[in-house]
Design a protein around this motif. Structure first.
Motif, PDB file in Angstrom:
ATOM      1  N   LEU A  34       0.695  -1.134  -0.684  1.00  0.00           N
ATOM      2  CA  LEU A  34       0.318  -0.250  -0.038  1.00  0.00           C
ATOM      3  C   LEU A  34       0.682   1.302  -0.130  1.00  0.00           C
ATOM      4  O   LEU A  34       0.333   2.378  -0.757  1.00  0.00           O
ATOM      5  CB  LEU A  34      -0.988   0.379   1.176  1.00  0.00           C
ATOM      6  CG  LEU A  34      -1.934  -0.905   0.725  1.00  0.00           C
ATOM      7  CD1 LEU A  34      -2.975  -1.163   2.317  1.00  0.00           C
ATOM      8  CD2 LEU A  34      -2.995  -1.321   0.182  1.00  0.00           C
ATOM      9  N   ALA A  35       2.059   1.100   0.217  1.00  0.00           N
ATOM     10  CA  ALA A  35       2.981   2.359   0.877  1.00  0.00           C
ATOM     11  C   ALA A  35       3.496   2.719  -0.714  1.00  0.00           C
ATOM     12  O   ALA A  35       4.249   3.823  -1.018  1.00  0.00           O
ATOM     13  CB  ALA A  35       4.168   1.998   1.710  1.00  0.00           C
ATOM     14  N   SER A  36       3.926   1.893  -1.387  1.00  0.00           N
ATOM     15  CA  SER A  36       4.412   1.563  -2.525  1.00  0.00           C
ATOM     16  C   SER A  36       3.459   1.866  -3.190  1.00  0.00           C
ATOM     17  O   SER A  36       4.071   2.616  -4.663  1.00  0.00           O
ATOM     18  CB  SER A  36       4.597  -0.022  -2.728  1.00  0.00           C
ATOM     19  OG  SER A  36       3.944  -0.573  -3.690  1.00  0.00           O
ATOM     20  N   ILE A  37       2.209   2.456  -3.524  1.00  0.00           N
ATOM     21  CA  ILE A  37       0.908   2.573  -4.355  1.00  0.00           C
ATOM     22  C   ILE A  37       1.826   4.458  -4.391  1.00  0.00           C
ATOM     23  O   ILE A  37       2.028   4.609  -5.659  1.00  0.00           O
ATOM     24  CB  ILE A  37      -0.400   2.384  -4.070  1.00  0.00           C
ATOM     25  CG1 ILE A  37      -0.009   0.765  -4.753  1.00  0.00           C
ATOM     26  CG2 ILE A  37      -0.772   3.029  -5.508  1.00  0.00           C
ATOM     27  CD1 ILE A  37      -1.475   0.368  -3.852  1.00  0.00           C
ATOM     28  N   PRO A  38       1.478   5.090  -3.331  1.00  0.00           N
ATOM     29  CA  PRO A  38       0.936   6.619  -3.784  1.00  0.00           C
ATOM     30  C   PRO A  38       3.032   6.805  -4.238  1.00  0.00           C
ATOM     31  O   PRO A  38       2.495   7.792  -4.975  1.00  0.00           O
ATOM     32  CB  PRO A  38       0.987   6.845  -2.283  1.00  0.00           C
ATOM     33  CG  PRO A  38       0.981   6.072  -1.532  1.00  0.00           C
ATOM     34  CD  PRO A  38       0.714   4.834  -2.423  1.00  0.00           C
ATOM     35  N   THR A  39       3.666   6.341  -3.671  1.00  0.00           N
ATOM     36  CA  THR A  39       5.034   6.964  -3.740  1.00  0.00           C
ATOM     37  C   THR A  39       5.633   6.225  -5.090  1.00  0.00           C
ATOM     38  O   THR A  39       6.267   7.140  -6.153  1.00  0.00           O
ATOM     39  CB  THR A  39       6.245   6.014  -3.129  1.00  0.00           C
ATOM     40  OG1 THR A  39       5.348   5.476  -1.232  1.00  0.00           O
ATOM     41  CG2 THR A  39       7.578   6.610  -3.046  1.00  0.00           C
ATOM     42  N   ALA A  40       5.569   5.090  -5.623  1.00  0.00           N
ATOM     43  CA  ALA A  40       5.629   4.535  -7.830  1.00  0.00           C
ATOM     44  C   ALA A  40       4.773   5.735  -8.113  1.00  0.00           C
ATOM     45  O   ALA A  40       5.024   5.532  -9.093  1.00  0.00           O
ATOM     46  CB  ALA A  40       5.315   3.706  -7.895  1.00  0.00           C
ATOM     47  N   TYR A  41       3.546   5.859  -7.643  1.00  0.00           N
ATOM     48  CA  TYR A  41       2.701   6.911  -8.586  1.00  0.00           C
ATOM     49  C   TYR A  41       3.535   8.302  -8.657  1.00  0.00           C
ATOM     50  O   TYR A  41       3.035   8.667  -9.735  1.00  0.00           O
ATOM     51  CB  TYR A  41       1.704   6.541  -7.875  1.00  0.00           C
ATOM     52  CG  TYR A  41       0.425   7.703  -8.530  1.00  0.00           C
ATOM     53  CD1 TYR A  41      -0.291   6.991  -9.948  1.00  0.00           C
ATOM     54  CD2 TYR A  41      -0.010   8.947  -8.282  1.00  0.00           C
ATOM     55  CE1 TYR A  41      -1.567   7.949 -10.276  1.00  0.00           C
ATOM     56  CE2 TYR A  41      -1.439   9.674  -9.604  1.00  0.00           C
ATOM     57  CZ  TYR A  41      -2.065   8.987 -10.402  1.00  0.00           C
ATOM     58  OH  TYR A  41      -2.845   9.760 -11.217  1.00  0.00           O
ATOM     59  N   VAL A  42       4.071   9.273  -7.453  1.00  0.00           N
ATOM     60  CA  VAL A  42       4.323  10.145  -7.702  1.00  0.00           C
ATOM     61  C   VAL A  42       5.230   9.608  -8.519  1.00  0.00           C
ATOM     62  O   VAL A  42       5.716  10.938  -9.669  1.00  0.00           O
ATOM     63  CB  VAL A  42       4.404  10.500  -6.333  1.00  0.00           C
ATOM     64  CG1 VAL A  42       5.478  12.069  -6.098  1.00  0.00           C
ATOM     65  CG2 VAL A  42       3.029  10.857  -5.597  1.00  0.00           C
ATOM     66  N   MET A  43       6.376   9.136  -8.653  1.00  0.00           N
ATOM     67  CA  MET A  43       7.616   9.001  -8.934  1.00  0.00           C
ATOM     68  C   MET A  43       7.613   8.565 -10.430  1.00  0.00           C
ATOM     69  O   MET A  43       8.543   8.608 -11.413  1.00  0.00           O
ATOM     70  CB  MET A  43       8.236   8.217  -8.468  1.00  0.00           C
ATOM     71  CG  MET A  43       9.457   8.966  -7.026  1.00  0.00           C
ATOM     72  SD  MET A  43      10.241   8.118  -5.476  1.00  0.00           S
ATOM     73  CE  MET A  43      11.280   8.152  -7.626  1.00  0.00           C
ATOM     74  N   ARG A  44       6.213   8.076 -11.569  1.00  0.00           N
ATOM     75  CA  ARG A  44       6.417   7.617 -12.514  1.00  0.00           C
ATOM     76  C   ARG A  44       6.989   8.365 -13.506  1.00  0.00           C
ATOM     77  O   ARG A  44       7.247   8.293 -14.605  1.00  0.00           O
ATOM     78  CB  ARG A  44       5.332   6.760 -12.749  1.00  0.00           C
ATOM     79  CG  ARG A  44       4.327   7.698 -13.053  1.00  0.00           C
ATOM     80  CD  ARG A  44       3.064   7.113 -13.456  1.00  0.00           C
ATOM     81  NE  ARG A  44       1.599   7.510 -13.703  1.00  0.00           N
ATOM     82  CZ  ARG A  44       0.521   7.366 -14.334  1.00  0.00           C
ATOM     83  NH1 ARG A  44       0.737   6.598 -14.623  1.00  0.00           N
ATOM     84  NH2 ARG A  44      -0.186   8.513 -13.500  1.00  0.00           N
ATOM     85  N   GLY A  45       6.837  10.021 -13.171  1.00  0.00           N
ATOM     86  CA  GLY A  45       7.710  10.147 -14.463  1.00  0.00           C
ATOM     87  C   GLY A  45       8.660  11.329 -13.920  1.00  0.00           C
ATOM     88  O   GLY A  45       8.957  10.545 -13.626  1.00  0.00           O
TER      89      GLY A  45
END
Length: 296
Positions: free
Chosen positions: A89-100
């Motif tokens: 669950l913690a990886s979702i917002p972190t990866a979402y912000v850093m995908r671009g």
């Protein structure tokens, strides 16, 4: 000339049987897996049915008949499931912000991945030095007057959970980032032009496309967490609240020298992990059927 004729013939035979020649590249990997996984697994399986005394199932009867051994299943699950959920669950917002594209992305990614390079033992040692009664955290909190006595953060359930989160989050983050990076961002842009809010775009576009990947991330993270041993031994209470099933297997095999019982516990451990993985992958399959309208 003969070799030239044989090659097309082989291609034709494989094509007639619906076999893609590229699959032959899997052969070395299959041989490697059989040699290093399948044989040891089968050896351990047969060893679990050869107890020192009693019938072929006496090891399993002993395990499930002894509350001290049987409860290690719930102890391990009580640590592994929360740690896995936190990491995924913690990886979702972190990866979402850093995908671009973003400033400092490489540096931040490197910082998040560093715990993987440290290993479980060094992470546990760091937790002891940082979160122990005489660690920096307790000294700082006591120095500024927030607490009157040291927080009990190690050699208990909390210490093991923290260790699993620290070492497991980078793995979940990298997997989630790879899946998110594979989602076409133009889908969200198209939805935005139609008036969809950020929450609607994430809930109806990004999350459904990401969910199958999250299922794989959950499975791999759960296997890592459920097989916990060093953390439970170093920053937990191996004789009490963090006596996980891997510790029980180690105790049977290398302290009691009952390799048959140790193998039986390892087999039980493997079955539990396979059951959880099977349930998650079944849910993942339903996502695919729903996405394709039940076709194929």
């Amino acid at each position: 000339m003969t070799a030239t004729l044989e090659k097309p013939a082989l291609r034709h035979r494989l094509a007639e049987r619906g076999v893609d020649r590229v699959l032959l590249l899997l052969l070395p990997g299959v041989v490697f897996a059989v040699a290093l996984f399948l044989y040891p697994f089968l050896y351990g399986l047969q060893l679990s049915f050869a107890p020192k005394e009693g019938g072929v199932l006496s090891n399993y009867s002993r395990f499930f008949g002894d509350p001290y051994l049987r409860d290690t299943i719930w102890t391990t699950a009580g640590i592994a499931l929360p740690a896995t959920l936190i990491n995924v669950l913690a990886s979702i917002p972190t990866a979402y912000v850093m995908r671009g594209k973003m400033r400092g992305k490489r540096l931040l990614t490197t910082i998040l991945v560093v715990p993987i390079t440290l290993g479980t033992v060094l992470t546990a040692q760091g937790l002891i030095m940082y979160s122990g009664p005489a660690g920096w955290l307790n000294k700082t909190l006591m120095g500024i007057g927030l607490i009157g006595e040291p927080l009990n953060l190690i050699h208990n359930y909390t210490g093991v959970l923290l260790s699993l989160v620290i070492t497991g989050f980078p793995f979940s983050f990298l997997l989630t980032l790879s899946y998110l990076s594979g989602i076409d961002p133009t889908l969200e842009r198209a939805a935005a032009t139609l008036g969809a809010s950020w929450g609607q775009r994430f809930r109806r576009i990004t999350l459904p496309l990401l969910a199958p990947g999250l299922a794989i991330t959950f499975c791999l993270s759960f296997v890592m967490a459920f097989s916990v041993f060093p953390s439970a031994q170093l920053v937990g209470d191996p004789a009490g609240e963090t006596r996980v099933i891997s510790i029980a297997a180690y105790h049977a095999a290398f302290e009691e020298y009952d390799y048959s019982m140790g193998s039986a516990i390892a087999m039980i451990m493997a079955v539990i992990m396979l059951i959880v993985i099977g349930l998650v992958l079944t849910w993942r399959a339903t996502l695919y059927r729903g996405a394709t309208g039940g076709k194929g």
